[in-house]
Design a protein around this motif. Sequence first.
Motif, PDB file in Angstrom:
ATOM      1  N   ALA A  89      -0.056  -9.145  42.732  1.00 22.27           N
ATOM      2  CA  ALA A  89      -0.005 -10.302  42.829  1.00 22.27           C
ATOM      3  C   ALA A  89      -1.440 -11.280  43.168  1.00 22.27           C
ATOM      4  CB  ALA A  89       1.002 -11.587  43.955  1.00 22.27           C
ATOM      5  N   ASN A  90      -2.389 -10.385  43.438  1.00 20.14           N
ATOM      6  CA  ASN A  90      -3.803 -11.382  44.094  1.00 20.14           C
ATOM      7  C   ASN A  90      -4.064 -10.750  42.517  1.00 20.14           C
ATOM      8  OD1 ASN A  90      -3.447 -11.588  46.840  1.00 20.14           O
ATOM      9  ND2 ASN A  90      -4.477  -9.341  47.270  1.00 20.14           N
ATOM     10  N   LYS A  91      -4.553 -10.510  41.644  1.00 21.81           N
ATOM     11  CA  LYS A  91      -5.131 -10.333  40.406  1.00 21.81           C
ATOM     12  C   LYS A  91      -4.473 -11.368  39.536  1.00 21.81           C
ATOM     13  CE  LYS A  91      -6.035  -5.318  39.888  1.00 21.81           C
ATOM     14  NZ  LYS A  91      -5.228  -3.640  39.310  1.00 21.81           N
ATOM     15  N   ARG A  92      -3.408 -11.336  39.140  1.00 19.63           N
ATOM     16  CA  ARG A  92      -2.616 -12.482  38.937  1.00 19.63           C
ATOM     17  C   ARG A  92      -3.173 -13.875  39.516  1.00 19.63           C
ATOM     18  NH1 ARG A  92       3.522 -11.682  39.650  1.00 19.63           N
ATOM     19  NH2 ARG A  92       2.867 -10.285  40.584  1.00 19.63           N
ATOM     20  N   TYR A  93      -3.328 -13.904  40.232  1.00 17.68           N
ATOM     21  CA  TYR A  93      -3.784 -15.033  41.310  1.00 17.68           C
ATOM     22  C   TYR A  93      -5.544 -15.441  41.391  1.00 17.68           C
ATOM     23  CZ  TYR A  93      -4.348 -18.298  45.685  1.00 17.68           C
ATOM     24  OH  TYR A  93      -4.942 -19.293  45.846  1.00 17.68           O
ATOM     25  N   LEU A  94      -5.950 -14.034  41.143  1.00 20.92           N
ATOM     26  CA  LEU A  94      -7.661 -14.932  40.299  1.00 20.92           C
ATOM     27  C   LEU A  94      -7.203 -15.439  38.999  1.00 20.92           C
ATOM     28  CD1 LEU A  94     -10.357 -14.274  41.585  1.00 20.92           C
ATOM     29  CD2 LEU A  94     -10.268 -12.007  40.382  1.00 20.92           C
ATOM     30  N   GLU A  95      -6.502 -14.421  38.658  1.00 21.70           N
ATOM     31  CA  GLU A  95      -6.991 -14.670  37.191  1.00 21.70           C
ATOM     32  C   GLU A  95      -6.061 -16.262  37.057  1.00 21.70           C
ATOM     33  OE1 GLU A  95      -4.442 -13.155  34.749  1.00 21.70           O
ATOM     34  OE2 GLU A  95      -5.657 -10.809  34.936  1.00 21.70           O
ATOM     35  N   VAL A  96      -4.972 -16.414  37.631  1.00 24.14           N
ATOM     36  CA  VAL A  96      -4.812 -18.808  36.878  1.00 24.14           C
ATOM     37  C   VAL A  96      -5.401 -19.282  37.997  1.00 24.14           C
ATOM     38  CG1 VAL A  96      -2.757 -20.124  37.632  1.00 24.14           C
ATOM     39  CG2 VAL A  96      -2.508 -17.100  37.410  1.00 24.14           C
ATOM     40  N   GLU A  97      -5.791 -18.966  39.555  1.00 19.53           N
ATOM     41  CA  GLU A  97      -6.565 -19.749  40.169  1.00 19.53           C
ATOM     42  C   GLU A  97      -8.211 -19.755  40.290  1.00 19.53           C
ATOM     43  OE1 GLU A  97      -4.716 -22.495  42.176  1.00 19.53           O
ATOM     44  OE2 GLU A  97      -3.522 -21.910  40.873  1.00 19.53           O
ATOM     45  N   ARG A  98      -8.667 -18.529  40.227  1.00 16.98           N
ATOM     46  CA  ARG A  98      -9.695 -18.325  40.318  1.00 16.98           C
ATOM     47  C   ARG A  98     -10.517 -18.110  41.292  1.00 16.98           C
ATOM     48  NH1 ARG A  98     -13.180 -20.909  35.033  1.00 16.98           N
ATOM     49  NH2 ARG A  98     -11.518 -19.928  33.448  1.00 16.98           N
ATOM     50  N   ARG A  99      -9.286 -17.662  42.345  1.00 16.26           N
ATOM     51  CA  ARG A  99      -9.753 -17.565  44.267  1.00 16.26           C
ATOM     52  C   ARG A  99      -9.261 -16.186  44.396  1.00 16.26           C
ATOM     53  NH1 ARG A  99      -7.617 -21.958  47.602  1.00 16.26           N
ATOM     54  NH2 ARG A  99      -8.880 -21.212  48.718  1.00 16.26           N
ATOM     55  N   ASN A 100     -10.538 -15.410  45.149  1.00 18.87           N
ATOM     56  CA  ASN A 100      -9.117 -14.371  45.383  1.00 18.87           C
ATOM     57  C   ASN A 100      -9.169 -14.613  46.787  1.00 18.87           C
ATOM     58  OD1 ASN A 100     -10.867 -12.987  43.638  1.00 18.87           O
ATOM     59  ND2 ASN A 100     -12.993 -12.991  44.698  1.00 18.87           N
ATOM     60  N   ASN A 101      -7.997 -13.111  47.170  1.00 18.01           N
ATOM     61  CA  ASN A 101      -6.762 -12.934  47.587  1.00 18.01           C
ATOM     62  C   ASN A 101      -6.970 -11.702  48.396  1.00 18.01           C
ATOM     63  OD1 ASN A 101      -5.566 -13.987  49.820  1.00 18.01           O
ATOM     64  ND2 ASN A 101      -3.474 -13.293  49.050  1.00 18.01           N
ATOM     65  N   TYR A 102      -7.370 -11.671  49.446  1.00 17.69           N
ATOM     66  CA  TYR A 102      -7.468 -10.382  50.241  1.00 17.69           C
ATOM     67  C   TYR A 102      -6.354  -9.866  50.679  1.00 17.69           C
ATOM     68  CZ  TYR A 102     -12.144 -10.820  48.620  1.00 17.69           C
ATOM     69  OH  TYR A 102     -13.088 -11.025  47.427  1.00 17.69           O
ATOM     70  N   CYS A 103      -5.871  -7.996  50.678  1.00 16.66           N
ATOM     71  CA  CYS A 103      -4.937  -7.864  51.831  1.00 16.66           C
ATOM     72  C   CYS A 103      -5.799  -6.848  52.806  1.00 16.66           C
ATOM     73  CB  CYS A 103      -3.777  -7.216  51.456  1.00 16.66           C
ATOM     74  SG  CYS A 103      -2.330  -6.521  51.957  1.00 16.66           S
ATOM     75  N   THR A 104      -5.768  -7.224  54.254  1.00 17.00           N
ATOM     76  CA  THR A 104      -5.984  -6.308  55.100  1.00 17.00           C
ATOM     77  C   THR A 104      -5.426  -5.490  55.793  1.00 17.00           C
ATOM     78  OG1 THR A 104      -6.585  -8.122  56.558  1.00 17.00           O
ATOM     79  CG2 THR A 104      -8.621  -7.661  55.293  1.00 17.00           C
ATOM     80  N   PRO A 105      -5.276  -4.847  56.479  1.00 18.17           N
ATOM     81  CA  PRO A 105      -4.625  -3.587  57.564  1.00 18.17           C
ATOM     82  C   PRO A 105      -4.550  -5.181  58.539  1.00 18.17           C
ATOM     83  CG  PRO A 105      -6.252  -2.835  56.947  1.00 18.17           C
ATOM     84  CD  PRO A 105      -6.682  -3.841  56.312  1.00 18.17           C
TER      85      PRO A 105
END
Length: 178
Positions: free
Chosen positions: A11-27
């Motif tokens: 889902a983060n990769k698709r968000y990067l492609e569509v919105e051109r913003r990074n989203n990270y999932c940390t512990p």
Amino acid sequence: MAEVHLSIEGANKRYLEVERRNNYCTPKSFLELISFYMKMLTSKQADVLQNCERLEKGLAIMEQVQSKVEGLKEDLKITMVQVEEKKAATAVLIEQVTKASAVAAEEKAAADIEAEKTNKLASDAAALQKEADGELSEAMPAMEAAAEAVNCLDKMSIGELKGFGKPPPECVDVCACA
């Protein structure tokens, strides 16, 4: 739960492609997700428990109402039997009143006929009374004159009348009237 954490990367990769913003999932964000899930699960379980209690109370009330309705149905059956009995009694009473009314009407008709006869007799009696009063008023002066004539007789006149061996026929007529 771990699968959800791993599926986030896609889902983060698709968000990067569509919105051109990074989203990270940390512990830490994963632990927050678990904490949020636990809170939400607890909240939903409490809601379900509350709804179950409401449902149980509602069912208990429905059972009470159902038993009361059954009692009322029994009372209604008894009342309907009583109403039918009273209807029958009322019908008999109405029939008796109707018969009594018919008898009373017949008696009233007979009484009206008798009243008419009585009124006729009363009017005849009144006419006869009026006629008798008329004749009496005509005879009163003659009676008063005769009373005055009798008042003029004294003891000596009556003794003279007794002294006759054979009284004259006029005296016999006068004495026969008294």
